[in-house]
Structure formats: C-alpha cells, structure tokens
Design an enzyme around this catalytic site. Structure first.
Site, mmCIF file in Angstrom:
data_model
loop_
_atom_site.group_PDB
_atom_site.id
_atom_site.type_symbol
_atom_site.label_atom_id
_atom_site.label_comp_id
_atom_site.label_asym_id
_atom_site.label_seq_id
_atom_site.Cartn_x
_atom_site.Cartn_y
_atom_site.Cartn_z
ATOM 1 N N ASP A 131 0.666 -1.137 0.132
ATOM 2 C CA ASP A 131 -0.048 0.064 0.071
ATOM 3 C C ASP A 131 0.834 1.293 -0.132
ATOM 4 O O ASP A 131 0.404 2.149 -0.518
ATOM 5 C CB ASP A 131 -0.992 0.138 1.217
ATOM 6 C CG ASP A 131 -0.307 -0.293 2.556
ATOM 7 O OD1 ASP A 131 0.580 -1.122 2.839
ATOM 8 O OD2 ASP A 131 -0.187 0.770 3.268
ATOM 9 N N THR B 158 2.153 -8.151 -1.017
ATOM 10 C CA THR B 158 2.325 -8.074 0.364
ATOM 11 C C THR B 158 1.712 -9.255 0.909
ATOM 12 O O THR B 158 0.877 -9.992 0.615
ATOM 13 C CB THR B 158 1.513 -7.058 0.898
ATOM 14 O OG1 THR B 158 1.282 -7.071 2.479
ATOM 15 C CG2 THR B 158 0.143 -6.784 0.564
ATOM 16 N N ASP C 45 0.497 -9.488 3.744
ATOM 17 C CA ASP C 45 -0.667 -9.235 4.503
ATOM 18 C C ASP C 45 -2.110 -9.447 3.610
ATOM 19 O O ASP C 45 -3.017 -9.553 4.247
ATOM 20 C CB ASP C 45 -0.298 -7.876 5.058
ATOM 21 C CG ASP C 45 0.669 -7.756 6.083
ATOM 22 O OD1 ASP C 45 0.773 -8.672 7.090
ATOM 23 O OD2 ASP C 45 1.211 -6.824 6.473
ATOM 24 N N GLU D 21 -0.684 -9.648 15.094
ATOM 25 C CA GLU D 21 0.125 -8.913 15.972
ATOM 26 C C GLU D 21 -0.541 -7.559 16.264
ATOM 27 O O GLU D 21 -0.679 -7.316 17.286
ATOM 28 C CB GLU D 21 1.448 -8.365 15.187
ATOM 29 C CG GLU D 21 0.999 -7.572 13.951
ATOM 30 C CD GLU D 21 2.400 -7.290 12.959
ATOM 31 O OE1 GLU D 21 3.563 -7.384 13.776
ATOM 32 O OE2 GLU D 21 2.498 -6.961 12.072
ATOM 33 N N ARG E 101 2.109 -21.014 26.796
ATOM 34 C CA ARG E 101 3.088 -20.501 26.093
ATOM 35 C C ARG E 101 2.857 -19.894 24.893
ATOM 36 O O ARG E 101 1.749 -20.144 24.306
ATOM 37 C CB ARG E 101 3.950 -21.782 25.817
ATOM 38 C CG ARG E 101 4.549 -22.781 26.838
ATOM 39 C CD ARG E 101 5.486 -21.964 27.819
ATOM 40 N NE ARG E 101 6.256 -22.888 28.696
ATOM 41 C CZ ARG E 101 5.708 -23.112 29.900
ATOM 42 N NH1 ARG E 101 4.758 -22.166 30.022
ATOM 43 N NH2 ARG E 101 6.163 -23.951 30.799
ATOM 44 N N HIS F 110 9.483 -12.774 11.096
ATOM 45 C CA HIS F 110 9.910 -12.541 9.577
ATOM 46 C C HIS F 110 9.995 -14.080 9.025
ATOM 47 O O HIS F 110 10.382 -13.943 7.863
ATOM 48 C CB HIS F 110 11.343 -11.829 9.734
ATOM 49 C CG HIS F 110 10.818 -10.307 10.017
ATOM 50 N ND1 HIS F 110 10.728 -9.946 11.072
ATOM 51 C CD2 HIS F 110 10.785 -9.344 9.014
ATOM 52 C CE1 HIS F 110 10.623 -8.489 10.990
ATOM 53 N NE2 HIS F 110 10.576 -8.221 9.815
ATOM 54 N N ARG G 47 7.938 -14.104 5.736
ATOM 55 C CA ARG G 47 8.309 -13.191 4.950
ATOM 56 C C ARG G 47 9.505 -14.099 3.917
ATOM 57 O O ARG G 47 9.855 -13.771 2.809
ATOM 58 C CB ARG G 47 8.995 -11.872 4.999
ATOM 59 C CG ARG G 47 8.196 -10.934 5.764
ATOM 60 C CD ARG G 47 8.795 -9.710 6.000
ATOM 61 N NE ARG G 47 8.234 -8.436 6.277
ATOM 62 C CZ ARG G 47 7.023 -7.837 5.739
ATOM 63 N NH1 ARG G 47 6.877 -8.416 4.513
ATOM 64 N NH2 ARG G 47 6.534 -6.681 6.061
#
Length: 358
Positions: free
Chosen positions: A113, A135, A137, A232, A276, A282, A285
């Site tokens: 974006d 992306t 995402d 997250e 836990r 990353h 990615r």
C-alpha cells in the site's frame, strides 16, 4: 525507432515471489517486445540516487524459485519524504529527472500500500506508472490476493501443525503470534487451515471473559490443550495494540509485537492452564514461494508488461476471481483491505466451533 525502456523496483517489505515477478517482467519485455529493462536497487533509494542496473534475460533466468528480491528493497526511502542528514526532503523531482535522463517510458512498482500511494503521487506528476501488488498481509484494495500471501500462510500453518503436538503432549495453551497490523488475513487463513481453536484478528476486538469461558469449557469436555492464533495487531475490547518499540525517522515508526506473550500470561492466570507463546515473525516473509505464488507472480509480471504495451498507465494489475485485471492505481492506493465481519471463513469458523474472541 528508439528501443522502449522500462524500469522496475521492489518497495516495502520483502516477500516470496518478488524475484518471480522481476523474472516475468524482464523476460516478457525482452522476448516479446525487445524492450530494455532497468532495475533500481533498494526500492525508491535507487530511483532517487540513480543506482540501477540493466536487467537481461540471463540476469533473471534462475529467479523463479528464489525468495527475496535480487534488487533489494526498502520501506524507509519515500521520495516525497526522503531522509537526508536527519531531515526529510521532497526529492521526487530528482527521481523524475533520473528517469527522464535514462529515457524510461514506464516505471513498474512492485509493492504494497505504501508503494502504491507514492506511485499514485508520481502518476499525478505525469509519470507512466504500473503497479504490481505485493504483500504477505493481503491487504491491498482491488485484488483478491497478493503474491506472497499464500506462501506466508503455508509457513504459518506448518508452524501450527508442529505446535499441536507439543500443546497436546503438555496439556497447554499455545499462542502463536503472526503478522497483521490492521488486517487479519494471515491469522484468519492460518487459523482455519491449522485447526486453531481461537483466532484473533485486528478487526474484531476480543473479550477476555468470553475466551476464558471458552477455554475452560474445552478443558471440561476433555480437550486438554488449545491453539490460539493472534494477529500482531489484535487487541482487547477497549484496549490498544501492543507496541514493541517506536523507531524515529521512519515512515511507519510503530513496531508491534508482544500480543502473544500478553495473551499467554493473561489466559494462564484466568484459566489456570499452563500457557506458552511464540512469535513467528519474519519467517513468514522468507523462503521459497509456493507454486501458487510463483504462478501468480508470473501472471502479474506478464500482465504488467501487456498493460505497458497497450500504453494503459496509472493502473495496478490485480487478481479478481480467476482473471488478471487492471484497476486504477488511485483506487488501489486508497486505504487497506480489511477482513469484513461477514467474511465466509469467519462464518465457517463459527460453525466449526472456533472462537473469534467476541
């Protein structure tokens, strides 16, 4: 007739499939149209500082299965707010001059974006822009899927598969934190694919009391472990996203992280069940793109070149249904594509007994 010259760059975070797009753009442009292709290094930094290389079919021949980007990338070198000696300056005209001097007729922007927004700004300055959506995402408006997303989901799902065994062996709550600041696509798809019992999205604030009741009821039914997937950016009702740190002089200064640990501590106290957490980070990615993303990247790259051949600029190639289409860059750069409350997978999850925290 002067040979047509196009240029490309990869902006924002890295993701699987970037190299496959570069390969498709270069090979299609050269083999089909005999164009010259230039690649700028490290995203917009290379464009502003005129740091580039000519890309040939041989240069990109073995890129299809390689993660990352051969050109390097950056999410901190916005040409309209370029950091120089600690001060932000508008160096967009310098970037335009570099393209003019190189006789570049079209600039291909491979990014998310932020890259598309700056691309729209360049379009308004008269530059011929073609966007290619990237992306993990999957939060870009105008396309059903971005390349890199499905590979990230595969990585996260495999992690859940491994967490299942240790969670069941030790009778624990296992909380896995995945990427997704404002959009919970990775958490949603990973949670459904991995058989998570609780899926927490940024779009749906969660209720601790409801989750506590859900987890205790599972235990009372003899289910002595539970898997929780949290984006997250997930937050409690009335609460805030968990910020790990703030990085000054960055276009996106807030770094999220820690919601997984927060959830594990809170739910352990509330339920009495050992908990836990782990942050996938990353790893999502990295790695080799799965076949779906290799094919999608190749389709996007080829379609972008076709758009340039048609001289249809100011567009982003996109996947809608099973077809590659062209959507106005102005549309693609407006906001984020969030998970709607009535999304099919949320409905399916509810029917399967998954808790979404609300």
């Amino acid at each position: 007739m002067m040979k047509k010259t196009i240029a490309l760059l990869t902006g924002g975070g890295d993701c699987p499939g970037l190299n496959a797009v570069i390969r498709a753009v270069v090979r299609t442009a050269i083999h089909e149209y005999k164009w010259q292709v230039l690649g700028f290094y490290d995203g917009y930094r290379g464009l502003v500082e005129n740091d580039y290389a000519e890309l040939t079919a041989d240069t990109v021949d073995d890129l299809l299965d390689k993660g990352g980007t051969m050109l390097g990338t950056s999410n901190v070198h916005d040409p309209f707010n370029f950091l120089v000696d600690g001060q932000k300056r508008d160096l967009s005209q310098q970037a335009l001059q570099n393209l003019h001097d190189l006789n570049v007729q079209a600039l291909f922007l491979i990014g998310g974006d932020g890259t598309m927004r700056s691309g729209e700004q360049f379009r308004q300055l008269g530059l011929n822009i073609i966007g290619i959506p990237k992306t993990i995402d999957n939060d870009l408006v105008g396309t059903d899927f971005t390349f890199g997303f499905q590979t990230a989901v595969k990585t996260a799902t495999e992690a859940i598969d491994m967490l299942h065994t240790t969670a069941e062996s030790h009778h624990r709550l296992m909380v896995m934190e995945v990427m997704g600041r404002y959009a919970g696509w990775i958490a949603l798809y990973t949670g459904i694919a991995g058989g998570a019992h609780v899926i927490l999205l940024p779009e749906i604030p969660y209720d601790y009391d409801l989750m506590t009741q859900f987890l205790i009821e599972r235990r009372n039914k003899g289910k002595n472990f539970s898997i929780i997937v949290a984006a997250e950016g997930a937050r409690a009702i009335g609460g805030h996203m968990v910020v790990q740190k703030i990085r000054d002089n960055s276009p996106d200064p807030i770094r999220l992280g820690g919601v997984g640990a927060l959830l594990a501590n809170e739910l352990e106290q509330r339920t009495g069940i050992d908990a836990r957490s782990m942050v996938l980070g990353h790893l999502q990615r990295g790695g080799r793109p799965i076949p779906f993303d290799r094919v999608l990247s190749t389709r996007f790259g080829a379609a972008a070149v076709e758009a340039a051949a048609d001289e249809e600029y100011g567009v982003m190639v996109a996947l809608q249904g099973t077809s590659i289409v062209r959507v106005p860059l102005q549309e693609a750069s407006q906001g984020l594509k969030l998970v709607p409350a009535d999304h099919e997978l949320i409905k399916i999850g509810h029917n399967l007994g998954v808790c979404f925290g609300n």
